[in-house]
Scaffold this active site. Sequence first.
Site, mmCIF file in Angstrom:
data_model
loop_
_atom_site.group_PDB
_atom_site.id
_atom_site.type_symbol
_atom_site.label_atom_id
_atom_site.label_comp_id
_atom_site.label_asym_id
_atom_site.label_seq_id
_atom_site.Cartn_x
_atom_site.Cartn_y
_atom_site.Cartn_z
ATOM 1 N N ARG A 1 0.863 -1.477 -0.039
ATOM 2 C CA ARG A 1 0.166 0.067 -0.080
ATOM 3 C C ARG A 1 0.959 1.266 -0.055
ATOM 4 O O ARG A 1 1.044 1.814 -1.002
ATOM 5 C CB ARG A 1 -0.934 -0.041 1.387
ATOM 6 C CG ARG A 1 -2.112 0.762 1.065
ATOM 7 C CD ARG A 1 -2.049 2.254 1.188
ATOM 8 N NE ARG A 1 -1.255 2.310 2.548
ATOM 9 C CZ ARG A 1 -0.797 3.534 3.041
ATOM 10 N NH1 ARG A 1 -0.594 4.815 2.222
ATOM 11 N NH2 ARG A 1 -0.339 3.715 4.238
ATOM 12 N N ASP A 2 1.395 1.627 1.170
ATOM 13 C CA ASP A 2 2.443 2.880 1.280
ATOM 14 C C ASP A 2 3.356 2.624 0.020
ATOM 15 O O ASP A 2 4.076 3.594 -0.750
ATOM 16 C CB ASP A 2 3.107 2.773 2.481
ATOM 17 C CG ASP A 2 3.289 4.334 2.884
ATOM 18 O OD1 ASP A 2 3.716 5.123 1.984
ATOM 19 O OD2 ASP A 2 3.097 4.775 4.158
ATOM 20 N N HIS B 1 3.386 4.178 -3.658
ATOM 21 C CA HIS B 1 3.601 5.441 -3.909
ATOM 22 C C HIS B 1 5.090 5.474 -4.535
ATOM 23 O O HIS B 1 5.419 6.286 -5.285
ATOM 24 C CB HIS B 1 3.898 6.304 -2.475
ATOM 25 C CG HIS B 1 2.591 6.775 -2.102
ATOM 26 N ND1 HIS B 1 1.670 7.556 -2.555
ATOM 27 C CD2 HIS B 1 2.001 6.416 -0.797
ATOM 28 C CE1 HIS B 1 0.476 7.586 -1.637
ATOM 29 N NE2 HIS B 1 0.861 6.908 -0.663
ATOM 30 N N SER C 1 3.169 11.009 8.667
ATOM 31 C CA SER C 1 3.363 10.714 7.292
ATOM 32 C C SER C 1 4.235 11.645 6.650
ATOM 33 O O SER C 1 4.677 11.371 5.303
ATOM 34 C CB SER C 1 1.973 11.396 6.697
ATOM 35 O OG SER C 1 0.636 11.012 7.348
ATOM 36 N N HIS D 1 2.964 4.429 12.637
ATOM 37 C CA HIS D 1 3.290 4.396 11.405
ATOM 38 C C HIS D 1 4.234 5.318 11.212
ATOM 39 O O HIS D 1 4.197 6.447 11.248
ATOM 40 C CB HIS D 1 2.084 4.716 10.461
ATOM 41 C CG HIS D 1 2.298 4.527 9.081
ATOM 42 N ND1 HIS D 1 2.023 3.386 8.315
ATOM 43 C CD2 HIS D 1 2.871 5.654 8.241
ATOM 44 C CE1 HIS D 1 2.415 3.861 7.058
ATOM 45 N NE2 HIS D 1 2.682 5.046 6.883
ATOM 46 N N HIS E 1 7.777 7.019 9.273
ATOM 47 C CA HIS E 1 8.577 7.242 8.037
ATOM 48 C C HIS E 1 9.996 7.410 8.511
ATOM 49 O O HIS E 1 10.391 7.992 9.275
ATOM 50 C CB HIS E 1 7.941 8.349 6.981
ATOM 51 C CG HIS E 1 6.835 7.589 6.133
ATOM 52 N ND1 HIS E 1 6.678 7.100 4.938
ATOM 53 C CD2 HIS E 1 5.374 7.449 6.619
ATOM 54 C CE1 HIS E 1 5.707 6.797 4.669
ATOM 55 N NE2 HIS E 1 5.042 6.644 5.452
ATOM 56 N N TYR F 1 3.890 16.051 3.579
ATOM 57 C CA TYR F 1 3.247 14.843 3.255
ATOM 58 C C TYR F 1 4.147 13.962 2.150
ATOM 59 O O TYR F 1 4.649 14.349 1.295
ATOM 60 C CB TYR F 1 2.245 14.923 2.497
ATOM 61 C CG TYR F 1 0.995 13.875 2.609
ATOM 62 C CD1 TYR F 1 0.723 13.211 3.644
ATOM 63 C CD2 TYR F 1 0.486 13.413 1.364
ATOM 64 C CE1 TYR F 1 -0.212 12.079 3.560
ATOM 65 C CE2 TYR F 1 -0.759 12.257 1.277
ATOM 66 C CZ TYR F 1 -0.803 11.610 2.622
ATOM 67 O OH TYR F 1 -1.671 10.644 2.746
#
Lengths: 349, 302
Positions: free
Chosen positions: A15-16, A19, A169, A196, A198, A287
Amino acid sequence: MSDAPAFRLTDSTLRDGSHAIAHRFTVEQVTAIVSRLDVAGVPVIEVAHGDGLGGSSFNYGFSGTDEMDLVRAAVEARTQARIAILMLPGIGTREDLRRAADLGIDVARIATHCTEADIAEQHIGLAKELGLEAVGFLMLSHMISPEALLEQARKMASYGADCVYVVDSAGAMTIDDARRRVSLLADELDVDVGIHAHNNLSLAVANSMAALEEGAAQIDGCTTGLGAGAGNCPTEILVAAMQRSGIPTGVDPLAIMDAAEEVVRPVRPDQGIIDRDGLLLGYAGVYGSFLLHARRAAARYGVDVKDILLELGERRVVGGQEDMIIDVAVQLERRAAQARAGQDVGASA
Amino acid sequence: MTTPCAIVGSGNIGTDLLEKLLRSELLEPVAMVGIDPDSEGLARARARGVEATHDGVDWLLERASDVELVFEATSARVHRANAPRYEAAGLTAIDLTPARLGPSVVPSVNLRDHLDAPNVNLITCGGQATVPIVHAVARVCEVPYAEIVSTVASLSAGPGTRQNIDEFTQTTSSALVDVGGAQSGKAIIVLNPADPPILMRNTVFCALPDGYDEDAVGQSILDVVAEVSRHVPGYRLVSDPAFETDVYGTPGGVVPARVVTLLEVEGAGDYLPTYAGNLDIMTASAVGVGEELVRARQEVPA
């Protein structure tokens, strides 16, 4: 592996990670990746367009393969793992969620900007009605205080979410930022709290481990870190670091390392490098999924991607506003043209 | 000569509408109907010399012969209950709620096709802002796929919008096709909490087929923006339409290009704050619809 896992891992590579490859996952890749993660013991695997169900669009990029075909492939390939989807109200609809539920998913993760939890009420409600596990996902959580975040998390819990995530995010959170948010939510909520992370500031694993100490019950990773911006918390590194710290994960470290190297690394061999643009996203709090769009706009309009990212940070745009990348690029181009014209006038005067 | 109108609903939208109707040369607000005796909107109406009641629509229907148009600024549920009663009383309804009972109209696009309808609806704020652009492109070339992104300030999105966000995306995307003329469509809404609040932004992407005429498309968009801004003064382009070429695999087929139109809507600040362009475009469009209906009726004497 006899100890019960200290947290539940959700792998969002499919999913991520979407990108990072402009939403071009194929059925073959999904089948191969799900099979390997499943065998390694990953308990939850998320599959969708990077911007969630219904994300295939001009604004976010069209999917190479219909995401419902990818979800179906994931459900068919798993043996023990639960399959999750993500959706953002305003982009996807309850109709999309119903279609995914019909395909046999187990977990619906409903994402909103961190101040807008109330647009998820119907979607979380529907997820529960469909017998799914519901997760609330508060994006760009670094933008508001822990107290303000708690207020939004309470809303998601009140709609029926079984877990609420602190979502970094932009990869902008320091270890202290992550600790304070997770700790307050874990203390105050009756439901699970997740993180979550990054990796823009190279803190994704550290923040996830700190979150666990503060009471997080769920942690997200992406194998090889494949994900938006500078990438996510790399699943195989998280598992290895936890193992070294004596924390049971339920995932076989060597099997997940092999899966990362053999089936995910080939998808994007340069994943894991935190270059200037990836770092800037974290530094400016932008983002992560804006990165590839900003690079394309920079090339098209002949402007610097750095200027685009910094301006987006200034404007405090939120997830979903990818159209503002074009807006910023067009304005930077115009400003540059005006500056050149001004110089010409100056030279001739 | 002005046409007598009633506003049903005395909340933010109804009150902003009142201010706009008071400025209209063709329409005259003669009544405002609410249900709350302490309503600020009703007090404001009285202060402006407009009769106001908290006795609901029964009061209005008793005086139906004094009114021609009724603007519904309540909720979809209330409008569904009221609409048949308006029609029975011979009142034309302009519906600002999401009830969608009558045809969907955008003043600059298709209102002329629905002049006789007893009930017309205004789609959504995003629809009013973006459908004209899709129409502008579709009248000069095929639009295999249109997509819009509306971003509004969080403060301007009330509980009704928040709890029914799918209704916004679905209603708006249908209108891109049914009213705008695209062959397929998608709508996205984003809420932005920035402080100070942002103006409403709309981005319209139209897929362009092989052989499109850039000058014709660009000019058509400029013309439509000028037309919309006549009834919504704060409606404007942020920059010229951007033509981008690539290979786009849209739901309407693979196309070689798209035109991106970046729009901003600043509210007139009548009752609502100026950042709430999303609400202003609804009330301004409602007045635009009302005026055009009246003009058409005056052109064609019964």
